[in-house]
Design an enzyme around this catalytic site. Structure first.
Site, PDB file in Angstrom:
ATOM      1  N   TYR A   1       3.981   6.623  10.195  1.00  0.00           N
ATOM      2  CA  TYR A   1       3.201   5.542   9.882  1.00  0.00           C
ATOM      3  C   TYR A   1       3.931   4.283   8.994  1.00  0.00           C
ATOM      4  O   TYR A   1       3.863   3.373   9.388  1.00  0.00           O
ATOM      5  CB  TYR A   1       2.109   5.859   8.922  1.00  0.00           C
ATOM      6  CG  TYR A   1       1.158   4.950   8.642  1.00  0.00           C
ATOM      7  CD1 TYR A   1       0.074   4.946   9.720  1.00  0.00           C
ATOM      8  CD2 TYR A   1       1.171   3.814   7.987  1.00  0.00           C
ATOM      9  CE1 TYR A   1      -1.128   4.041   9.382  1.00  0.00           C
ATOM     10  CE2 TYR A   1      -0.114   2.954   7.906  1.00  0.00           C
ATOM     11  CZ  TYR A   1      -1.113   3.193   8.435  1.00  0.00           C
ATOM     12  OH  TYR A   1      -2.157   2.162   8.435  1.00  0.00           O
TER      13      TYR A   1
ATOM     14  N   PRO B   1      -4.249   0.106  18.498  1.00  0.00           N
ATOM     15  CA  PRO B   1      -4.051  -0.462  17.045  1.00  0.00           C
ATOM     16  C   PRO B   1      -4.191   0.837  16.037  1.00  0.00           C
ATOM     17  O   PRO B   1      -3.802   0.364  14.796  1.00  0.00           O
ATOM     18  CB  PRO B   1      -5.234  -1.438  16.945  1.00  0.00           C
ATOM     19  CG  PRO B   1      -6.141  -1.196  17.844  1.00  0.00           C
ATOM     20  CD  PRO B   1      -5.455  -0.621  18.909  1.00  0.00           C
TER      21      PRO B   1
ATOM     22  N   LYS C   1       1.279  -0.183  15.114  1.00  0.00           N
ATOM     23  CA  LYS C   1       2.587  -0.153  15.479  1.00  0.00           C
ATOM     24  C   LYS C   1       3.052  -1.373  16.328  1.00  0.00           C
ATOM     25  O   LYS C   1       4.090  -1.519  16.508  1.00  0.00           O
ATOM     26  CB  LYS C   1       3.038   1.268  16.382  1.00  0.00           C
ATOM     27  CG  LYS C   1       3.107   2.267  15.616  1.00  0.00           C
ATOM     28  CD  LYS C   1       4.124   2.482  14.890  1.00  0.00           C
ATOM     29  CE  LYS C   1       4.359   3.302  13.516  1.00  0.00           C
ATOM     30  NZ  LYS C   1       3.906   2.703  12.524  1.00  0.00           N
TER      31      LYS C   1
ATOM     32  N   TYR D   1      -9.241   5.676   7.000  1.00  0.00           N
ATOM     33  CA  TYR D   1      -9.501   6.282   8.642  1.00  0.00           C
ATOM     34  C   TYR D   1     -10.314   7.383   8.642  1.00  0.00           C
ATOM     35  O   TYR D   1     -10.020   8.631   8.208  1.00  0.00           O
ATOM     36  CB  TYR D   1      -8.028   6.567   9.232  1.00  0.00           C
ATOM     37  CG  TYR D   1      -6.877   5.777   9.104  1.00  0.00           C
ATOM     38  CD1 TYR D   1      -6.872   5.027  10.662  1.00  0.00           C
ATOM     39  CD2 TYR D   1      -6.325   5.186   8.289  1.00  0.00           C
ATOM     40  CE1 TYR D   1      -5.628   4.439  10.759  1.00  0.00           C
ATOM     41  CE2 TYR D   1      -5.344   4.152   8.817  1.00  0.00           C
ATOM     42  CZ  TYR D   1      -5.026   3.684   9.753  1.00  0.00           C
ATOM     43  OH  TYR D   1      -4.059   2.693  10.210  1.00  0.00           O
TER      44      TYR D   1
ATOM     45  N   HIS E   1       0.894  -1.289  -0.050  1.00  0.00           N
ATOM     46  CA  HIS E   1       0.034   0.032  -0.111  1.00  0.00           C
ATOM     47  C   HIS E   1       0.880   1.264  -0.155  1.00  0.00           C
ATOM     48  O   HIS E   1       1.865   1.525   0.788  1.00  0.00           O
ATOM     49  CB  HIS E   1      -0.939   0.084   1.215  1.00  0.00           C
ATOM     50  CG  HIS E   1      -2.217  -0.849   0.992  1.00  0.00           C
ATOM     51  ND1 HIS E   1      -3.473  -0.424   0.758  1.00  0.00           N
ATOM     52  CD2 HIS E   1      -2.136  -2.381   1.074  1.00  0.00           C
ATOM     53  CE1 HIS E   1      -4.197  -1.515   0.466  1.00  0.00           C
ATOM     54  NE2 HIS E   1      -3.326  -2.485   0.928  1.00  0.00           N
TER      55      HIS E   1
END
Length: 390
Positions: free
Chosen positions: A383, A293, A297, A202, A72
């Site tokens: 990220y 979550p 990480k 998100y 991704h």
């Protein structure tokens, strides 16, 4: 029994540590109190940082990941009326991969059992002895009920929050614990539904956060923010899909639905235990820290821990030099706290709590990331994974 490194816990952290040590000529034995079937069935995280992917490939356990994993190149941040893409390669030159922790564990177990170091399942009564000396021991009972003693040079505690290793370190060092429990949980589902998005979404919504993830081209992994006291039996499949459709709603886009094959309510908390070492006992992964979550990480922190620890143990056991093991806890914790902050930041920005004042602050932050390249780059760098040593 005798080995150089006794590893307590056959999750990804312990198995990868054993693999990395094997490649450097260090012997190990992995002890696990559950069955192989149980360990391989545990559903956990599925987002792998670039460093994690590179480490698994270099360790020779990345073939299936490259074949079946989904690379991704970004994520979507959504708030009512807006879905904004963050392009990771453009922002920081890295990507992430979707490949479930369950699959990582299966790959590592297969490699371990295919001529690798001993991996012993179904042990019980594990007790760590003499960890403050150069000759620690692990007492345990094997699956046949026979008491055993494993002598070693080092013990690695990768047995999670409820394992036997962390209390030994805490007691032996008068260590400190930090903990934050969040006032919300995730209702997570696995569904036989083709993902209706090319990247993770998100989504901030007045009714609560939602996350659209995936496990394969035919399986979706989705989450809803719920109250921690929610009972899963109160959430019918129709109610779940209706709530997901509401929170992901965007003109011109439609949610894919399908058969829900698994659902559960996951609590949200942060936890850090320091130090991560007592004598010849070293902690890694969930034995030392837990993150919510939202920042993806947990597994990646465990991989970072054992990568740092493996190098330190090789230097100790092959060169008899203690500099890297002496600095292990501080080096690992520097990254742990950075990732704990990022996980807190993502969690606090996206989950509804508090009043409308808080909601406007969250929306302001989301708009800032959408409009500012430096703000977007900061999120992308965290990220996709920061360097091991900070």
């Amino acid at each position: 029994m005798r080995t150089q490194v006794a590893i307590i816990g056959a999750g990804p952290a312990g198995l990868l540590l054993s693999r990395l040590l094997t490649l450097q000529g260090i012997d190990s034995v992995v002890l696990e109190n559950r069955s192989r079937e149980y360990v391989e069935a545990r559903i956990r995280a599925g987002i792998l940082e670039q460093h994690t992917v590179d480490t698994l490939i270099e360790a020779g356990v990345g073939d299936r990941l490259r074949r079946e994993g989904l690379e991704h190149r970004g994520i979507y941040l959504q708030y009512p009326g807006t879905r904004h893409k963050l392009d990771f390669p453009e922002l920081c030159g890295r990507t992430v991969w979707v490949y479930g922790q369950t699959e990582v564990t299966k790959d590592l177990i297969k490699a371990q059992l295919d001529g690798g170091p001993p991996l012993i399942f179904d042990v019980s009564g594990v007790v760590l002895k003499d960890v403050a000396t150069h000759h620690p021991r692990v007492h345990f009972t094997d699956a046949e009920g026979t008491p055993q003693v494993l002598e070693c040079d080092v013990i690695a505690g990768t047995d999670g929050f409820h394992g036997v290793s962390r209390p030994v370190v805490q007691h032996g060092t008068n260590g400190r614990v930090w903990e934050r429990t969040y006032p919300y949980a995730w209702l997570g589902i696995l569904a036989d539904a083709a993902p209706a998005t090319d990247e993770l979404i998100y989504a901030w919504h007045p009714e609560g956060f939602a996350l659209y993830s995936m496990r394969s081209p035919t399986v979706s992994r989705l989450y809803l923010q719920v109250d921690p006291t929610e009972k899963i039996e109160n959430w019918s499949d129709d109610r779940i899909w209706d709530n997901l459709a509401t929170r992901f709603a965007l003109e011109g886009w439609e949610l894919s639905t399908g058969t829900i094959t698994e659902k559960s309510v996951l609590p949200m908390r942060s936890f850090v235990s320091a130090p991560m070492r007592h004598g010849r006992l070293f902690l890694a992964g969930d034995a030392a820290h837990i993150v919510p979550p939202t920042g993806a990480k947990g597994l990646n922190l465990a991989v970072a821990d054992v990568t740092i620890l493996a190098s330190a143990l090789v230097r100790l056991l092959q060169e008899n030099k203690t500099d890297l093991v002496d600095s292990y806890s501080d080096r690992a914790l520097a990254r742990v706290w950075r990732c704990t902050h990022f996980s807190w930041f993502m969690t606090s920005m996206l989950h509804r709590s508090g009043d409308d004042f808080d909601a406007e602050l969250q929306l302001s932050q989301l708009r800032r990331i959408a409009a500012s390249e430096p703000a977007a780059r900061e999120l992308a760098e965290n990220y996709t994974g920061l360097p091991l040593d900070l």
